[in-house]
Scaffold this active site. Structure first.
Site, PDB file in Angstrom:
ATOM      1  N   GLU A  58       0.837  -1.207   0.000  1.00 36.84           N
ATOM      2  CA  GLU A  58       0.000   0.000   0.000  1.00 36.84           C
ATOM      3  C   GLU A  58       0.873   1.259   0.000  1.00 36.84           C
ATOM      4  O   GLU A  58       0.566   2.242  -0.692  1.00 36.84           O
ATOM      5  CB  GLU A  58      -0.931  -0.006   1.214  1.00 36.84           C
ATOM      6  CG  GLU A  58      -1.989   1.065   1.193  1.00 36.84           C
ATOM      7  CD  GLU A  58      -3.013   0.901   0.086  1.00 36.84           C
ATOM      8  OE1 GLU A  58      -3.126   1.838  -0.745  1.00 36.84           O
ATOM      9  OE2 GLU A  58      -3.697  -0.131   0.029  1.00 36.84           O
ATOM     10  N   GLU A  65       1.567   6.263  -7.150  1.00 34.87           N
ATOM     11  CA  GLU A  65       0.481   7.168  -7.533  1.00 34.87           C
ATOM     12  C   GLU A  65       0.902   8.624  -7.440  1.00 34.87           C
ATOM     13  O   GLU A  65       0.628   9.423  -8.340  1.00 34.87           O
ATOM     14  CB  GLU A  65      -0.744   6.932  -6.648  1.00 34.87           C
ATOM     15  CG  GLU A  65      -1.517   5.690  -6.983  1.00 34.87           C
ATOM     16  CD  GLU A  65      -2.782   5.546  -6.154  1.00 34.87           C
ATOM     17  OE1 GLU A  65      -3.002   6.346  -5.215  1.00 34.87           O
ATOM     18  OE2 GLU A  65      -3.566   4.631  -6.450  1.00 34.87           O
TER      19      GLU A  65
END
Length: 149
Positions: A58, A65
């Site tokens: 994550e 991102e």
């Protein structure tokens, strides 16, 4: 300084990423359950490996991102692929962790006994409910979401 920057990055991601807070909440709840379930030291090692792999994935997803968002504001197939592949990695590790959980906690009778222990002993239940409430608040309200759309 490297350790400080790593902690700063971890805290920044926790504040901004709801999915990361959700994974942390689940990790804490599963760890509490595992304690009362009575897993072995080796099983703890497997469980903690699964948990850390999801949280690590994550964090890498967040880094990718943010890097893609910083590099371009245009919609590009390569940028989309990078972000989707990073999210896919999180999914792979999350599914792996569920499978690990099924292996570790696959004894239905023992699950029932553990839940009975937790829910019938106020000295266990009350702290568990308090931790659960704090984790829920942390997950829902624990940060700010300033990601680009």
């Amino acid at each position: 300084m490297s350790f400080y920057h790593a902690l700063e990055g971890l805290w920044g991601a926790v504040k901004r990423e709801g999915h990361l807070r959700f994974h942390i909440m689940i990790a804490v709840l599963i760890s509490i359950f595992a304690y009362f379930y009575g897993i072995s030291r080796f099983e703890w090692a497997v469980l903690l490996t699964a948990i850390s792999s999801v949280i690590g994935a994550e964090l890498l997803n967040t880094a990718i991102e943010r890097a893609v968002d910083t590099a371009t504001s245009e919609i590009k197939p390569s940028a989309k692929l990078a972000k989707d592949a990073a999210a896919g990695a999180v999914l792979v590790f999350a599914v792996f962790s569920v499978l690990v959980g099924l292996c570790l906690f696959g004894d239905i009778a023992k699950i029932g006994g553990t839940l009975k222990l937790i829910f019938t002993a106020p000295k266990i239940l009350i702290p568990c409910l308090a931790v659960g409430a704090v984790l829920l608040i942390f997950t829902i309200f624990g940060g700010k979401n300033d990601k680009k759309v």
